[in-house]
Design an enzyme around this catalytic site. Structure first.
Site: not given
Length: 219
Positions: A12-13
């Site tokens: 995920d970022m």
């Protein structure tokens, strides 16, 4: 590919690679201020890592404009913040670099819009780091629906059960678990006290992640 227990790693970022939630929190309150509204961290938490975003917020806060109007204004604010203030979280670039050197296929699965993701990755020096990038612009159903993770695995050409995911928000953890993936969750101040059901491991930062356990342990 690695001979270890995983054949791909998906990140995920926001909250994993970059400290994005404070930027989103600031952007939300900057936008709400002219309408006499604001959110505390506790009030903001339910909106983290989801795609519904402004539709839910307009309903919850009784805001006068349409979700699309808020979304357009918010987009301009968050792009500016990503461009000017994005910083990689501790261990992010190091872990990504180590996995790339080990030949591990890497994916990014972020609920954020494509333009946000591209701007942020460029700002933190990871624009070319991932073999596959899937964003909220590419899927119909946002987290906690597993669509984004299933699509990322398919584009990587790896079975979901052979993927390791790094997530931080409950919705993201649930999405990856529902996709059949192993999840190692990264605890952040924005998820402190929240349950992360289904995570196989919880770490304080990516600095704590042992690369050898990802690339060198037999299944």
């Amino acid at each position: 590919m690695s001979g270890g227990r995983f054949e791909a790693v998906v990140f995920d970022m926001d909250g994993v690679l970059v400290d994005g939630e404070p930027l989103h929190f600031r952007a939300v309150n900057e936008l709400l201020a002219p309408f006499g509204k604001s959110l505390s961290v506790e009030e903001y938490r339910p909106f983290m890592g989801t795609k519904a975003g402004w539709r839910q917020m307009v309903e919850t806060l009784g805001l006068p404009l349409s979700p699309d109007e808020y979304r357009d204004r918010y987009n301009a604010i968050i792009l500016r913040l990503y461009r000017e203030e994005s910083r990689p979280l501790p261990g992010a670039r190091e872990l990504v670099g180590a996995l790339r050197r080990a030949g591990m296929p890497l994916g990014l699965a972020s609920s954020s819009a494509k333009e946000w993701v591209e701007t942020c990755l460029d700002a933190i020096g990871l624009a070319e780091a991932f073999d596959v990038v899937v964003t909220g612009s590419d899927v119909e159903h946002g987290k906690p629906d597993p669509e984004i993770y299933l699509r990322t695995a398919a584009r990587l050409g790896v079975e979901p059960r052979r993927c390791l995911v790094f997530e931080d928000a409950p919705a993201g953890v649930e999405a990856a678990v529902r996709a059949g993936m192993t999840v190692w969750a990264v605890r952040t101040p924005y998820t402190e006290g929240l349950e992360l059901p289904g995570a196989a491991r919880v770490v304080g930062s990516l600095e704590e992640v042992p690369v050898e356990e990802i690339v060198g342990v037999a299944a």
